[in-house]
Design an enzyme around this catalytic site. Structure first.
Site, PDB file in Angstrom:
ATOM      1  N   LYS A  35       0.820  -1.219   0.000  1.00  0.00           N
ATOM      2  CA  LYS A  35       0.000   0.000   0.000  1.00  0.00           C
ATOM      3  C   LYS A  35       0.855   1.271   0.000  1.00  0.00           C
ATOM      4  CE  LYS A  35      -4.226  -1.356   2.233  1.00  0.00           C
ATOM      5  NZ  LYS A  35      -4.987  -1.262   3.508  1.00  0.00           N
ATOM      6  N   TYR A  75     -12.840  -2.359  -4.060  1.00  0.00           N
ATOM      7  CA  TYR A  75     -13.513  -2.125  -2.779  1.00  0.00           C
ATOM      8  C   TYR A  75     -15.027  -2.053  -2.956  1.00  0.00           C
ATOM      9  CZ  TYR A  75      -8.934  -1.181  -0.737  1.00  0.00           C
ATOM     10  OH  TYR A  75      -7.638  -1.293  -0.294  1.00  0.00           O
ATOM     11  N   ASN A 138      -2.003   0.073   6.936  1.00  0.00           N
ATOM     12  CA  ASN A 138      -1.598  -1.212   7.490  1.00  0.00           C
ATOM     13  C   ASN A 138      -0.651  -1.980   6.553  1.00  0.00           C
ATOM     14  OD1 ASN A 138      -3.375  -2.068   5.531  1.00  0.00           O
ATOM     15  ND2 ASN A 138      -4.837  -2.987   6.943  1.00  0.00           N
ATOM     16  N   HIS A 141      -2.299  -5.074   1.595  1.00  0.00           N
ATOM     17  CA  HIS A 141      -3.590  -5.740   1.376  1.00  0.00           C
ATOM     18  C   HIS A 141      -3.272  -7.176   0.996  1.00  0.00           C
ATOM     19  CE1 HIS A 141      -7.404  -6.992  -0.363  1.00  0.00           C
ATOM     20  NE2 HIS A 141      -6.678  -7.472  -1.343  1.00  0.00           N
ATOM     21  N   GLU A 152      -9.012 -11.059  -7.649  1.00  0.00           N
ATOM     22  CA  GLU A 152      -8.057  -9.963  -7.517  1.00  0.00           C
ATOM     23  C   GLU A 152      -6.871 -10.130  -8.464  1.00  0.00           C
ATOM     24  OE1 GLU A 152      -9.047  -8.637  -2.938  1.00  0.00           O
ATOM     25  OE2 GLU A 152      -7.272  -9.867  -3.283  1.00  0.00           O
TER      26      GLU A 152
END
Length: 160
Positions: A35, A75, A138, A141, A152
């Site tokens: 990310k 998302y 975080n 992903h 994905e």
């Protein structure tokens, strides 16, 4: 390199009858995305090193800037929520690095290496516990199951 019975012009039954041939066992694959916080904090190398030390192979990777269309698709399960614009702004704020990892039980093992989604709850020793700062920032992903991983992988690597 991936091999299958088809590579030898054989059916699976005939393929298994060939003496001294190692049986084909496909490895599981998962998609991860390093990310924006991972890229900004320059810890991509450390994260990749942890995956490699765990025995996983990188079979595809790229650096890219995500746009609104792919983020809305990725998302979709939260795209109608009030917090989605914040996710979209963060995930499009700088380049990210999607990659496909391959290995035995890679989906579950990667998620164990990462720790809980909320970095504040992730134990030290996990990627998120060591390198993340909160629920959104975080570091990585990761796909949460085989069906998600397949979707994905197709989304981020359509020609793979």
């Amino acid at each position: 390199m991936r091999i299958s019975p088809i590579d030898f012009g054989l059916s699976l039954a005939n393929f298994c009858d060939i003496p001294n041939l190692i049986f084909y066992h496909p490895m599981e694959e998962t998609l991860i995305i390093l990310k924006p916080d991972c890229m900004e904090n320059r810890v991509a190398g450390e994260v990749i090193s942890r995956f490699e030390k765990a025995g996983f192979e990188i079979v595809a990777s790229k650096v890219t800037l995500l746009d609104g269309a792919i983020l809305r698709e990725h998302y979709a399960h939260v795209a109608d929520q009030s917090f989605f614009p914040e996710i979209e702004a963060f995930m499009s704020s700088r380049s990210v690095m999607p990659m496909i990892l391959s290995g035995e039980d890679v989906i579950a093992k990667v998620r164990d290496l990462l720790g809980p989604t909320n970095s504040l709850e992730a134990p030290k020793g996990t990627i998120r516990g060591d390198l993340g700062s909160d629920m959104m920032r975080n570091v990585v992903h990761a796909s949460d199951g085989p069906e998600t991983a397949d979707a994905e992988k197709k989304r981020f690597f359509p020609d793979f």
